[in-house]
Design a protein around this motif. Structure first.
Motif, PDB file in Angstrom:
ATOM      1  N   GLY A  38      -7.473 -87.308  -3.645  1.00 23.04           N
ATOM      2  CA  GLY A  38      -6.428 -87.893  -2.795  1.00 23.04           C
ATOM      3  C   GLY A  38      -6.751 -87.685  -1.318  1.00 23.04           C
ATOM      4  O   GLY A  38      -6.434 -88.525  -0.475  1.00 23.04           O
ATOM      5  N   ALA A  91      -2.334 -93.771   2.690  1.00 25.82           N
ATOM      6  CA  ALA A  91      -3.345 -93.531   1.651  1.00 25.82           C
ATOM      7  C   ALA A  91      -3.048 -94.367   0.415  1.00 25.82           C
ATOM      8  O   ALA A  91      -3.951 -94.926  -0.217  1.00 25.82           O
ATOM      9  CB  ALA A  91      -3.370 -92.048   1.295  1.00 25.82           C
ATOM     10  N   GLN A 108     -17.447 -89.554  -5.481  1.00 24.81           N
ATOM     11  CA  GLN A 108     -16.704 -88.746  -6.456  1.00 24.81           C
ATOM     12  C   GLN A 108     -17.566 -88.453  -7.686  1.00 24.81           C
ATOM     13  O   GLN A 108     -17.581 -87.339  -8.207  1.00 24.81           O
ATOM     14  CB  GLN A 108     -15.413 -89.466  -6.869  1.00 24.81           C
ATOM     15  CG  GLN A 108     -14.465 -89.696  -5.701  1.00 24.81           C
ATOM     16  CD  GLN A 108     -13.310 -90.614  -6.096  1.00 24.81           C
ATOM     17  OE1 GLN A 108     -12.381 -90.198  -6.757  1.00 24.81           O
ATOM     18  NE2 GLN A 108     -13.386 -91.877  -5.703  1.00 24.81           N
ATOM     19  N   ASP A 124      -7.029 -91.733 -11.043  1.00 25.19           N
ATOM     20  CA  ASP A 124      -7.860 -92.546 -11.947  1.00 25.19           C
ATOM     21  C   ASP A 124      -9.113 -91.798 -12.379  1.00 25.19           C
ATOM     22  O   ASP A 124     -10.120 -92.415 -12.687  1.00 25.19           O
ATOM     23  CB  ASP A 124      -8.287 -93.830 -11.220  1.00 25.19           C
ATOM     24  CG  ASP A 124      -9.166 -93.528 -10.010  1.00 25.19           C
ATOM     25  OD1 ASP A 124      -9.066 -92.404  -9.470  1.00 25.19           O
ATOM     26  OD2 ASP A 124      -9.963 -94.398  -9.615  1.00 25.19           O
ATOM     27  N   ILE A 125      -9.074 -90.467 -12.347  1.00 23.25           N
ATOM     28  CA  ILE A 125     -10.295 -89.711 -12.673  1.00 23.25           C
ATOM     29  C   ILE A 125     -10.631 -89.894 -14.157  1.00 23.25           C
ATOM     30  O   ILE A 125     -11.761 -90.225 -14.510  1.00 23.25           O
ATOM     31  CB  ILE A 125     -10.141 -88.203 -12.328  1.00 23.25           C
ATOM     32  CG1 ILE A 125      -9.676 -88.028 -10.870  1.00 23.25           C
ATOM     33  CG2 ILE A 125     -11.452 -87.453 -12.579  1.00 23.25           C
ATOM     34  CD1 ILE A 125     -10.559 -88.658  -9.829  1.00 23.25           C
ATOM     35  N   ARG A 173       5.808 -94.747  -3.660  1.00 25.77           N
ATOM     36  CA  ARG A 173       4.393 -94.452  -3.891  1.00 25.77           C
ATOM     37  C   ARG A 173       4.069 -94.546  -5.391  1.00 25.77           C
ATOM     38  O   ARG A 173       3.037 -95.101  -5.785  1.00 25.77           O
ATOM     39  CB  ARG A 173       4.076 -93.046  -3.381  1.00 25.77           C
ATOM     40  CG  ARG A 173       2.697 -92.936  -2.821  1.00 25.77           C
ATOM     41  CD  ARG A 173       2.654 -92.318  -1.466  1.00 25.77           C
ATOM     42  NE  ARG A 173       2.909 -90.893  -1.422  1.00 25.77           N
ATOM     43  CZ  ARG A 173       2.008 -89.957  -1.685  1.00 25.77           C
ATOM     44  NH1 ARG A 173       0.803 -90.284  -2.119  1.00 25.77           N
ATOM     45  NH2 ARG A 173       2.281 -88.699  -1.529  1.00 25.77           N
ATOM     46  N   ARG A 180      -0.575-101.256  -8.970  1.00 25.77           N
ATOM     47  CA  ARG A 180      -1.713-101.959  -8.350  1.00 25.77           C
ATOM     48  C   ARG A 180      -2.689-102.431  -9.439  1.00 25.77           C
ATOM     49  O   ARG A 180      -2.766-101.831 -10.521  1.00 25.77           O
ATOM     50  CB  ARG A 180      -2.418-101.035  -7.349  1.00 25.77           C
ATOM     51  CG  ARG A 180      -3.141 -99.920  -8.020  1.00 25.77           C
ATOM     52  CD  ARG A 180      -3.760 -98.942  -7.030  1.00 25.77           C
ATOM     53  NE  ARG A 180      -4.409 -97.877  -7.744  1.00 25.77           N
ATOM     54  CZ  ARG A 180      -4.460 -96.623  -7.338  1.00 25.77           C
ATOM     55  NH1 ARG A 180      -3.910 -96.260  -6.203  1.00 25.77           N
ATOM     56  NH2 ARG A 180      -5.106 -95.720  -8.060  1.00 25.77           N
TER      57      ARG A 180
END
Ligand code: DC
Length: 224
Positions: A38, A91, A108, A124-125, A173, A180
């Motif tokens: 993040g 963000a 990442q 979304d890891i 948020r 999305r």
């Protein structure tokens, strides 16, 4: 058993769910690295805002994301504005732009390849960044509880905040992050859900460590 493979732990969840606190504690307990993904999106948003750009405009976000990925902008991570609620909204906006997500992906994944392993926290890891992570946790808590935690965090920073506004920010948020099109917030099919609404950090960490041990023994491979 492949001892060359790093132990990757994905910790995903919504804003102020406690995933950052848990991920940091897990990494420390297991002696592996920790990445707050993040913070990357927060850094991009802040770079865009500081350069007079708009966090919702893809070209502005991509320019900042590529600059961040190239290195030399590490000072941004110690900027006090990084953790503000306004920058959190920024963000959330830059993170909805597919070009920004693509620009930060390799950074990442490269982090996740380090030995003996790493804990990455984000949205979304487990679904996109590290779909092969050995352990996937999805940390949640009721919106009112998350808003209370964020409210206290902001008050402790000395920010003048009102609880209803913090709750509204958390809810907007949540909606943007999960609706999305690009890598939305959602648990991976093989993630273990962890609701932290009624738990303290020690209980959350103990539960998570038990899940990690169980996954490692049933998966047969252990890196630490
Ligand atoms: O975890 P955080 O509140 O610091 O994240 C800020 C924003 O970044 C969040 O609203 C969504 C986005 N984010 C993301 O899209 N993917 C990640 N892996 C981490 C964060």
């Amino acid at each position: 058993m492949n001892i060359e493979e790093p132990l990757v732990i994905a910790v995903d969840g919504p804003a102020a769910s406690g995933k950052g606190t848990l991920a940091r504690a897990l990494a420390k307990a297991l002696g592996i690295a920790y990445l707050d993904t993040g913070a990357l999106y927060r850094a991009v948003a802040l770079m865009v805002r500081r350069s007079g750009g708009d966090p919702a405009v893809e070209a502005d976000g991509m320019a900042a994301a590529h600059a961040l990925a190239e290195g030399g902008h590490e000072d941004i991570f110690s900027d006090p504005e990084l953790r503000s609620e306004e920058n959190g909204q920024g963000a959330s906006k830059v993170s909805a732009l597919p070009g920004v997500r693509a620009a930060l992906l390799e950074l990442q994944r490269q982090f996740a390849r380090r030995m003996p392993g790493a804990v990455l926290d984000g949205r979304d890891i487990g679904t996109h960044v590290c779909p092969d992570a050995r352990v996937k946790l999805f940390v949640t808590a009721k919106p009112e509880i998350r808003a209370k935690r964020r409210f206290k965090e902001l008050q402790d920073r000395g920010d003048a905040v009102m609880f209803p506004a913090v709750l509204a920010d958390i809810e907007s948020r949540d909606a943007r992050d999960s609706q999305r099109a690009a890598a939305p917030l959602k648990p991976a099919d093989d993630a273990v859900l962890l609701d932290t609404s009624e738990l303290g950090i020690d209980q959350v960490l103990d539960t998570a460590l038990a899940i990690v041990r169980e996954r490692l023994s049933s998966g047969g491979a252990a890196a630490s």
